[in-house]
Scaffold this motif. Structure first.
Motif, mmCIF file in Angstrom:
data_model
loop_
_atom_site.group_PDB
_atom_site.id
_atom_site.type_symbol
_atom_site.label_atom_id
_atom_site.label_comp_id
_atom_site.label_asym_id
_atom_site.label_seq_id
_atom_site.Cartn_x
_atom_site.Cartn_y
_atom_site.Cartn_z
ATOM 1 N N MET A 170 44.159 37.201 45.612
ATOM 2 C CA MET A 170 45.463 36.614 45.911
ATOM 3 C C MET A 170 45.958 37.150 47.248
ATOM 4 O O MET A 170 45.871 38.351 47.516
ATOM 5 C CB MET A 170 46.461 36.939 44.793
ATOM 6 N N LEU A 171 46.472 36.276 48.084
ATOM 7 C CA LEU A 171 47.024 36.659 49.372
ATOM 8 C C LEU A 171 48.520 36.935 49.251
ATOM 9 O O LEU A 171 49.184 36.436 48.334
ATOM 10 C CB LEU A 171 46.798 35.547 50.393
ATOM 11 N N PHE A 172 49.055 37.706 50.204
ATOM 12 C CA PHE A 172 50.499 37.875 50.247
ATOM 13 C C PHE A 172 51.185 36.521 50.420
ATOM 14 O O PHE A 172 52.299 36.310 49.937
ATOM 15 C CB PHE A 172 50.890 38.797 51.406
ATOM 16 N N ALA A 173 50.509 35.607 51.129
ATOM 17 C CA ALA A 173 51.081 34.282 51.355
ATOM 18 C C ALA A 173 51.258 33.511 50.052
ATOM 19 O O ALA A 173 52.074 32.588 49.975
ATOM 20 C CB ALA A 173 50.198 33.486 52.312
ATOM 21 N N LEU B 215 50.992 54.397 43.305
ATOM 22 C CA LEU B 215 52.213 53.624 43.509
ATOM 23 C C LEU B 215 52.675 53.048 42.181
ATOM 24 O O LEU B 215 51.847 52.616 41.366
ATOM 25 C CB LEU B 215 51.969 52.469 44.489
ATOM 26 N N LEU B 216 53.971 53.039 41.985
ATOM 27 C CA LEU B 216 54.543 52.381 40.805
ATOM 28 C C LEU B 216 55.395 51.218 41.280
ATOM 29 O O LEU B 216 56.437 51.420 41.903
ATOM 30 C CB LEU B 216 55.392 53.355 39.984
ATOM 31 N N PHE B 217 54.933 49.988 41.026
ATOM 32 C CA PHE B 217 55.710 48.799 41.341
ATOM 33 C C PHE B 217 56.653 48.550 40.168
ATOM 34 O O PHE B 217 56.205 48.196 39.080
ATOM 35 C CB PHE B 217 54.801 47.581 41.521
ATOM 36 N N PRO C 172 51.585 39.820 40.911
ATOM 37 C CA PRO C 172 51.023 39.132 42.082
ATOM 38 C C PRO C 172 51.023 39.996 43.339
ATOM 39 O O PRO C 172 50.058 39.971 44.119
ATOM 40 C CB PRO C 172 51.936 37.908 42.245
ATOM 41 N N LEU C 173 52.069 40.797 43.543
ATOM 42 C CA LEU C 173 52.104 41.686 44.702
ATOM 43 C C LEU C 173 51.007 42.743 44.622
ATOM 44 O O LEU C 173 50.363 43.067 45.629
ATOM 45 C CB LEU C 173 53.474 42.366 44.802
ATOM 46 N N ALA C 174 50.777 43.279 43.425
ATOM 47 C CA ALA C 174 49.726 44.277 43.252
ATOM 48 C C ALA C 174 48.351 43.670 43.533
ATOM 49 O O ALA C 174 47.500 44.295 44.187
ATOM 50 C CB ALA C 174 49.774 44.849 41.832
ATOM 51 N N ILE D 35 44.511 48.674 39.100
ATOM 52 C CA ILE D 35 45.789 48.020 38.841
ATOM 53 C C ILE D 35 46.062 48.121 37.344
ATOM 54 O O ILE D 35 45.328 47.556 36.532
ATOM 55 C CB ILE D 35 45.775 46.542 39.272
ATOM 56 N N MET D 36 47.091 48.882 36.993
ATOM 57 C CA MET D 36 47.465 49.000 35.576
ATOM 58 C C MET D 36 48.764 48.241 35.361
ATOM 59 O O MET D 36 49.802 48.571 35.931
ATOM 60 C CB MET D 36 47.652 50.464 35.167
ATOM 61 N N TRP D 37 48.680 47.211 34.539
ATOM 62 C CA TRP D 37 49.839 46.366 34.235
ATOM 63 C C TRP D 37 50.464 46.819 32.928
ATOM 64 O O TRP D 37 49.778 47.028 31.934
ATOM 65 C CB TRP D 37 49.384 44.908 34.137
#
Length: 411
Positions: A1-4, A29-31, A41-43, A185-187
């Motif tokens: 996935m792109l930032f776009a 990092l913790l989003f 999506p950002l991760a 990536i931990m969701w």
């Protein structure tokens, strides 16, 4: 996935790319992102940015010079240097990007709540990786309920298990396969529970070039020992314009309907999609008819309006009340900013005209009372209150607030 591909969040995207480009990237990092605001999506986009081959080449080139410049290949003037392009997004076409987009990159690992397929099972995220890829493809802004329903959890609770923690430790102890970095990536780390203590040493002292990205909705449910080891990145709610633009582009609805849905979604794109399933009403006209029935047309018109509204179903009733609430909040805002402000000028004429009428009809204290009553009504509808009784009571309350300038009274 792109930032776009991620809706809005331009400031967060710039913050993340800046961390990488200026070598200020924390190993954990913790989003922190509320539902529907784009934490996952950002991760995914950030992980792809980190492993992108073109991004890595540009970063390596910048390492040549302390001034972030690389020597020009053909210099007219010896000693002069040309700037190396600092990429704001992954290229999307290299081998690493292709694999990351398909969620098959060997150096990007995923962890998420799972459940046993049968009694005695010790499930790990890898057991559900095919379902996970389908989920991300279809519902990148989905919540935990959506994920558990997609794997037929029914009423069972998903968890990130002790077995999963052991598997994470094993995966991250290996060398990278293709990229310079390993990314986990931990969701929903809220679902770790005490098992998260197994990961403390790994998060505090990870192998070289290892990055943890935790994506959470509620930091109070995360182990304090894990929180203290992470750099917090707060993801704000989406702005209405971004949500409306995405609804027009992806759902194919008209701009006015998209704008109304965005206004009542409270910065939550998933909520906007849910509301879309119950859309199709002209909420502004419905509010106008209601107020006319309360203040002008009399009890017969009001009973007719209540009868029709009570047949709409709970979701549409809640959506309607949210929209009315939104109008009142906008009335307060336009009172403060002024009719000639840039924001006020951007409003559609019909909606702006109605908002100005609300300001003539009610002062701020009355508007506060209306908002409180609408919130109460939405709360009761969610708990299966009888719609006819509720809208009758709410109509009487609004009548007293508007005609008698009454403040909030008990039902």
């Amino acid at each position: 996935m792109l930032f776009a591909d991620v809706i809005g969040q331009s400031e967060i995207k710039a913050q993340l790319t800046d961390m990488v480009q200026h070598n200020r990237l924390s190993h954990a990092l913790l989003f922190l992102a509320k539902e529907g605001t784009g934490g996952l999506p950002l991760a995914l986009a950030f992980a792809q940015y980190i492993v992108c081959e073109k991004v890595q080449r540009s970063l390596n080139a910048n390492d040549i010079s302390a001034d972030l410049f690389a020597p020009a290949l053909f210099d007219d003037a010896p000693g002069e240097q040309q700037p190396v392009e600092m990429l704001a997004d992954a290229c999307g076409i290299c081998s690493a990007c292709t694999k990351a987009a398909a969620l098959v990159h060997p150096d990007i690992h995923y962890s998420y709540p799972v459940l046993p397929k049968k009694s005695g099972d010790k499930p790990t995220s890898t057991d559900y990786i095919t379902a996970w890829r389908d989920f991300i493809k279809q519902l990148p802004y989905g919540n935990l309920y959506d994920w558990l329903q997609s794997i037929n959890a029914e009423n069972r609770q998903g968890n990130i298990t002790a077995e999963e923690c052991n598997d994470i430790i094993r995966k991250l102890s290996l060398k990278t396969f293709e990229s310079k970095y390993k990314v986990l990536i931990m969701w929903m780390p809220e679902m770790l529970g005490k098992e998260g203590n197994k990961l403390l040493k790994l998060i505090e002292e990870p192998p070289a070039n290892t990055l943890f990205i935790l994506v959470a909705e509620n930091e109070s449910l995360i182990l304090p020992t894990i929180l203290s080891r992470c750099q917090l990145v707060k993801i704000p709610a989406l702005d209405n314009r971004s949500i409306a633009g995405q609804l027009v582009a992806k759902a194919g609805i008209d701009k006015e309907q998209a704008r109304q849905l965005a206004a009542i979604s409270d910065g939550n794109y998933r909520e906007a999609l849910q509301q879309l399933n119950h859309a199709g009403e002209d909420w502004l006209q419905l509010v106008r008819e209601w107020l006319n029935a309360i203040l002008k047309n009399g009890p017969i018109a009001l009973v007719k309006w209540i009868d029709e509204t009570s047949k709409m179903g709970r979701e549409k009733q809640k959506q309607f009340l949210r929209y009315f609430n939104h109008l009142v909040e906008m009335a307060v805002r336009i009172r403060i900013l002024g009719e000639e402000s840039e924001w006020a000028q951007s409003l559609p004429f019909t909606e702006k005209d109605f908002i100005l009428r609300i300001n003539k009809m009610a002062d701020i204290s009355q508007q506060e009372a209306i908002v409180e009553e609408l919130d109460k009504a939405s709360y009761y509808i969610e708990r299966n209150a009888n719609a006819k009784i509720l809208f009758h009571a709410l109509s009487l309350k609004l009548f007293h607030v508007l005609r008698d300038k009454a403040t909030v009274r008990p039902w």
